[in-house]
Design a protein around this motif. Sequence first.
Motif, mmCIF file in Angstrom:
data_model
loop_
_atom_site.group_PDB
_atom_site.id
_atom_site.type_symbol
_atom_site.label_atom_id
_atom_site.label_comp_id
_atom_site.label_asym_id
_atom_site.label_seq_id
_atom_site.Cartn_x
_atom_site.Cartn_y
_atom_site.Cartn_z
ATOM 1 N N PHE A 127 -1.127 2.440 -4.786
ATOM 2 C CA PHE A 127 -0.351 3.388 -4.864
ATOM 3 C C PHE A 127 -0.085 4.370 -3.563
ATOM 4 N N ARG A 130 1.174 2.180 -0.674
ATOM 5 C CA ARG A 130 2.587 1.926 -1.061
ATOM 6 C C ARG A 130 3.340 3.398 -0.221
ATOM 7 N N LEU A 131 2.787 4.381 -0.799
ATOM 8 C CA LEU A 131 3.548 5.665 -0.330
ATOM 9 C C LEU A 131 3.622 5.870 1.015
ATOM 10 N N ARG A 184 -8.909 4.786 -4.566
ATOM 11 C CA ARG A 184 -7.489 4.843 -4.466
ATOM 12 C C ARG A 184 -7.079 5.645 -3.149
#
Lengths: 275, 289
Positions: A127, A130-131, A184
Amino acid sequence: MVDLETLPEEPSESAAPEVDIVHAIETRKLNLWYGTFQAIFDVDLEVKHNLITSMIGPSGCGKSTFLRCCNRINERLGYVRTTGAVEILGHDIYAPEVELIQVRKQVGMVFQRPNPLPLSIRDNILFGARLHDPEAAKASRAAQDDIVEKALTRVLLWDTVKDRLGHSARELSLEEQQKLCIARLLPVQPKVLLMDEPCSALDPKGTEAVEELIWELREAYTILIVTHNMAQARRASDECIFMLHGKVVEHTKTAEMFVTPIHKETADYIEGRYG
Amino acid sequence: MFEATELNHRNQRTEKLWRLLFLMMTLLLILPVAVILTVLVVKGGPSLSIDFLFTEPTQGMTAGGILPALVGTVWLVVVALIASVPIGVAAALYLSEYAPDNWLTRIINLAIINLAGVPSIVHALFGVGAFVAFFRFGTSILAASLTLAVMTLPVVIVSTREALKAVPQAFREACWNMGATRWQTIRKVVLPNSVSGILTGVILEVSRTAGETAPIMFTGAAFFLPFLPQSVYDQTMALSLHLFVVSTQVPDVPEGLPFGVALVLIGLVLSMNAVSIGFRMVLRGKKKW
């Protein structure tokens, strides 16, 4: 118990890239108001680079609020006002030209309750990547798998979950979820990790595992950890900050604070006379 | 030692009495619905047939079917939805995900609540002034649907906000703390997890729109127009208005006809509600928190 004698005295010498940085977080005359209520008073703090610093103090003393100043997440509330300066890695993050996204990228946060997103384990890890990196979003599956494997290996979770990366992250146990929440953050390579009572929702075994992990990460990241658990502060931090009524009372090496506290308030708190 | 005392007995009697009272009230509540449905089915049922649904009214609306009204209602509802859903969902997203809590937001919230309280006949007159006259849409499906859209907007906004609120705040915090912008948070986490609730609200809304009469009477619904509409600029018949017309405005209508129209209208609304409930059940089963 960790043998404090073996800790490096000056971690900045061994840390490779930014040799000149001694303090990962430095605040000067930091004040914070929630509306008209002042939660933090003139806090001057220097959190050393690549160490684990714990913050202790009774409920409502401003520890979590302070933590939330370090990535400016407090501002979400709208009615929060701050004065003074917060420098992360030598740069004032309240300066007008600062891009919040960049701050959040450098300063990751782990919460009291594990809050994995309602996505698969794999997508949770990817996540952040990708941001912040459109390339990572378009990267080949193998490259993405590599990111996932590295991050999960780093938090000692790879072997447990490698066969169910497509499963929802919310199916994991709380301990695994919290590790995933730490994992993450890693792909975007933050320098500072803020942890707001990261073990308080976990059972003793989970607490132990997550503490071990945090200890494991200390070489590579500056970790500021808020805790209610004094034993945890004692066994899992290099330095310790004691806060009371929005002020910093004492900031010393953890070993010293728990053996020879300077202030009476600190001694009373550590001995459990209030809090 | 544990036997009931006189006081216990008295309390138990009172307890039973209240319980009975509340049960009666609940049954009383169901009664009108049950009566309406029964009467409709008994009196309207016989006039229902495939022909009734798929032919035009004939002999001054005293015979024939209701096809133009049925199709017209579908047109009105669909166009109203196309107008109100994007605006309503966008407004709800702004209010729940972006807006700070200040006087402007409070005024907007107040306006939404008041908009929901405006009687439908007032909306109708607004529609005549704004859409029919000012924007020169004439009496048309477009004007009528926009009037319906304005009327249903507050409910779309409120139900969408409820759906957004149901997404745990922790998910948003997780995103923000990883450096996601609000839009990235909305697109990747908030919307995927609230779309079921939003759809449910929207479908419930549709069913209300289908039954409205006043707002479309002056803006686009025709008394009698035995053709199917070709575009949004045409007038059309609508089930709700047709029901009013055959019940009160036309002489010598067979007794079963209005009941048949009402049965079709209520069937349409209930089946939409059923779809909505089905949606909710399917998607709720998929929730992971």
